[in-house]
Motif scaffolding. Structure first.
Motif, PDB file in Angstrom:
ATOM      1  N   UNK A  20       0.782  -1.236   0.000  1.00  0.00           N
ATOM      2  CA  UNK A  20       0.000   0.000   0.000  1.00  0.00           C
ATOM      3  C   UNK A  20       0.815   1.288   0.000  1.00  0.00           C
ATOM      4  N   UNK A  21       2.131   1.206   0.108  1.00  0.00           N
ATOM      5  CA  UNK A  21       2.973   2.392   0.197  1.00  0.00           C
ATOM      6  C   UNK A  21       3.949   2.376  -0.976  1.00  0.00           C
ATOM      7  N   UNK A  22       3.642   3.153  -2.015  1.00  0.00           N
ATOM      8  CA  UNK A  22       4.426   3.119  -3.263  1.00  0.00           C
ATOM      9  C   UNK A  22       5.886   3.512  -3.032  1.00  0.00           C
ATOM     10  N   UNK A  23       6.126   4.532  -2.184  1.00  0.00           N
ATOM     11  CA  UNK A  23       7.499   4.975  -1.933  1.00  0.00           C
ATOM     12  C   UNK A  23       8.300   3.896  -1.217  1.00  0.00           C
ATOM     13  N   UNK A  24       7.641   3.203  -0.300  1.00  0.00           N
ATOM     14  CA  UNK A  24       8.302   2.132   0.439  1.00  0.00           C
ATOM     15  C   UNK A  24       8.684   0.995  -0.508  1.00  0.00           C
ATOM     16  N   UNK A  25       7.730   0.574  -1.316  1.00  0.00           N
ATOM     17  CA  UNK A  25       8.011  -0.524  -2.245  1.00  0.00           C
ATOM     18  C   UNK A  25       9.090  -0.129  -3.258  1.00  0.00           C
ATOM     19  N   UNK A  26       9.075   1.119  -3.726  1.00  0.00           N
ATOM     20  CA  UNK A  26      10.081   1.561  -4.698  1.00  0.00           C
ATOM     21  C   UNK A  26      11.483   1.402  -4.120  1.00  0.00           C
ATOM     22  N   UNK A  27      11.656   1.765  -2.850  1.00  0.00           N
ATOM     23  CA  UNK A  27      12.966   1.577  -2.198  1.00  0.00           C
ATOM     24  C   UNK A  27      13.313   0.090  -2.118  1.00  0.00           C
ATOM     25  N   UNK A  28      12.338  -0.704  -1.715  1.00  0.00           N
ATOM     26  CA  UNK A  28      12.565  -2.136  -1.560  1.00  0.00           C
ATOM     27  C   UNK A  28      12.928  -2.760  -2.903  1.00  0.00           C
ATOM     28  N   UNK A  29      12.187  -2.397  -3.946  1.00  0.00           N
ATOM     29  CA  UNK A  29      12.438  -2.968  -5.271  1.00  0.00           C
ATOM     30  C   UNK A  29      13.771  -2.515  -5.836  1.00  0.00           C
ATOM     31  N   UNK A  30      14.171  -1.274  -5.565  1.00  0.00           N
ATOM     32  CA  UNK A  30      15.459  -0.782  -6.048  1.00  0.00           C
ATOM     33  C   UNK A  30      16.606  -1.588  -5.437  1.00  0.00           C
ATOM     34  N   UNK A  31      16.500  -1.872  -4.151  1.00  0.00           N
ATOM     35  CA  UNK A  31      17.570  -2.601  -3.469  1.00  0.00           C
ATOM     36  C   UNK A  31      17.600  -4.069  -3.876  1.00  0.00           C
ATOM     37  N   UNK A  32      16.439  -4.686  -3.994  1.00  0.00           N
ATOM     38  CA  UNK A  32      16.399  -6.134  -4.244  1.00  0.00           C
ATOM     39  C   UNK A  32      16.398  -6.497  -5.719  1.00  0.00           C
ATOM     40  N   UNK A  33      15.792  -5.635  -6.550  1.00  0.00           N
ATOM     41  CA  UNK A  33      15.625  -5.961  -7.967  1.00  0.00           C
ATOM     42  C   UNK A  33      16.305  -4.966  -8.895  1.00  0.00           C
ATOM     43  N   UNK A  34      16.895  -3.925  -8.309  1.00  0.00           N
ATOM     44  CA  UNK A  34      17.570  -2.857  -9.077  1.00  0.00           C
ATOM     45  C   UNK A  34      16.625  -2.147 -10.036  1.00  0.00           C
ATOM     46  N   UNK A  35      15.330  -2.144  -9.725  1.00  0.00           N
ATOM     47  CA  UNK A  35      14.347  -1.494 -10.591  1.00  0.00           C
ATOM     48  C   UNK A  35      13.138  -1.092  -9.749  1.00  0.00           C
ATOM     49  N   UNK A  36      12.997   0.218  -9.443  1.00  0.00           N
ATOM     50  CA  UNK A  36      11.870   0.666  -8.611  1.00  0.00           C
ATOM     51  C   UNK A  36      10.529   0.624  -9.318  1.00  0.00           C
ATOM     52  N   UNK A  37      10.549   0.372 -10.631  1.00  0.00           N
ATOM     53  CA  UNK A  37       9.301   0.376 -11.397  1.00  0.00           C
ATOM     54  C   UNK A  37       8.599  -0.982 -11.400  1.00  0.00           C
ATOM     55  N   UNK A  38       9.300  -2.016 -10.992  1.00  0.00           N
ATOM     56  CA  UNK A  38       8.656  -3.325 -10.866  1.00  0.00           C
ATOM     57  C   UNK A  38       7.664  -3.249  -9.712  1.00  0.00           C
ATOM     58  N   UNK A  39       6.523  -3.873  -9.874  1.00  0.00           N
ATOM     59  CA  UNK A  39       5.483  -3.814  -8.851  1.00  0.00           C
ATOM     60  C   UNK A  39       5.376  -5.136  -8.096  1.00  0.00           C
ATOM     61  N   UNK A  40       4.814  -5.041  -6.909  1.00  0.00           N
ATOM     62  CA  UNK A  40       4.526  -6.242  -6.118  1.00  0.00           C
ATOM     63  C   UNK A  40       3.086  -6.668  -6.402  1.00  0.00           C
TER      64      UNK A  40
END
Length: 321
Positions: A20-40
């Motif tokens: 539910x928190x786009x900014x939070x997921x963007x950080x998480x995705x950047x660190x784990x997947x190197x791409x903040x645009x991938x969605x959960x």
């Protein structure tokens, strides 16, 4: 006195903000997947490990729009658990990821923990990715930010349970009695080494995979029996369904549950399926309370029997109106 933060609370925080928190997921995705645009696409707590012969659960499993599954282990300050077969948590995560990859899926193991935990070298390098609490903190607000800050502080001053001999003796005798008289109730192992129990230890936790049936369409349950519950009128044994506390007010209590003295109520962030039990005193000799102990375990046994027979009806009666 500062309240302890428990890993299951941070698990819920992670799940909530990932979805539910786009900014939070963007950080998480950047660190784990190197791409903040991938969605959960999905995030589920306490899914089963799928490595060969491996028991236990994954704290949080995330399915992304790129097809990668992230198997997340969350730690605050506790060591890694080990199964009765001797399998440590990092190896179980690696085996589950390898099993998924062998089936053609993309999978990464992820350790989420405070910086001090990661830098201490507690097998962080055995995970494919590491995400620190500190890296996620700027994307949180209000209560969630305060909780994560408290967890970071807690990691810097880890909890050392002060041994209480009376508590240790009570739990030792309780488990021996339960094993002997109620063989289908499997208690979890003492989380503290050398049989240590602090004064504040008043809850018996049950091994869910060995005790409770898992029903499709329901969150993975937890089960505990409290000797004393300061947040409720009575001590109780309860089965808890995470993420469903709001359903307690509107759920139609099954007649089969009422018939055994059961009811439902919120239990933290869970829906509790509850039977009240006698209050126990861990500082009083076990033998002096044996009738009360037996009464509580009888209720636990009855609740387990109800769940394993009737739990499938919960999805239909638990739908929000």
């Amino acid at each position: 006195m500062t309240c302890r933060i428990y890993e299951h609370q941070i698990d819920a925080l992670l799940e909530r903000n990932i979805l539910a928190n786009a900014a939070f997921w963007a950080r998480f995705a950047q660190i784990t997947l190197s791409d903040p645009n991938i969605r959960a696409r999905q995030a589920k707590r306490q899914t089963r490990h799928c490595g060969p012969n491996h028991t236990g659960s994954i704290d949080l499993e995330i399915v992304t729009t790129c097809g990668t599954r992230l198997l997340v282990e969350n730690k605050i300050d506790a060591g890694y658990s080990v199964t009765r077969q001797g399998d440590p948590q990092p190896e179980r995560y690696a085996a589950s990821a390898a099993t998924l990859r062998a089936k053609g899926a993309k999978a990464l193991t992820v350790l989420v923990a405070p910086e001090i935990y990661v830098s201490a070298g507690r097998k962080a390098n055995t995970f494919d990715r590491t995400v620190t609490y500190e890296a996620l903190l700027p994307a949180l607000e209000a209560e969630d930010r305060l909780m994560l800050e408290a967890a970071i502080l807690q990691a810097r001053t880890p909890y050392e349970p002060a041994p209480n001999e009376k508590s240790a003796q009570f739990f030792h005798e309780y488990q021996a009695f339960a094993n002997r008289r109620f063989p289908r109730l499997f208690m979890k192992m003492n989380p503290n080494g050398m049989g240590v129990r602090p004064t504040e230890s008043r809850t018996i936790y049950f091994d869910v995979p060995k005790t409770l049936r898992l029903w499709p369409g329901l969150p993975r349950p937890r089960m505990s029996l409290q000797c004393r519950d300061s947040s409720a009128p009575s001590a109780s044994v309860k089965i808890m369904l995470g993420g469903w506390p709001s359903k307690a007010a509107s759920i139609a209590v099954p007649q089969s549950l009422s018939a055994i003295g059961g009811y439902v109520r919120p239990a933290g962030r869970s829906l509790g399926i509850v039977i009240d039990t006698p209050q126990l005193d861990t500082q009083t000799p076990f033998e002096a309370q044996i009738d009360l102990v037996e009464s509580g375990l009888i209720s636990a046994n009855i609740l387990v029997g109800w769940w394993n027979t009737h739990g499938h009806i919960i999805p239909s009666i638990g739908k929000e109106s």
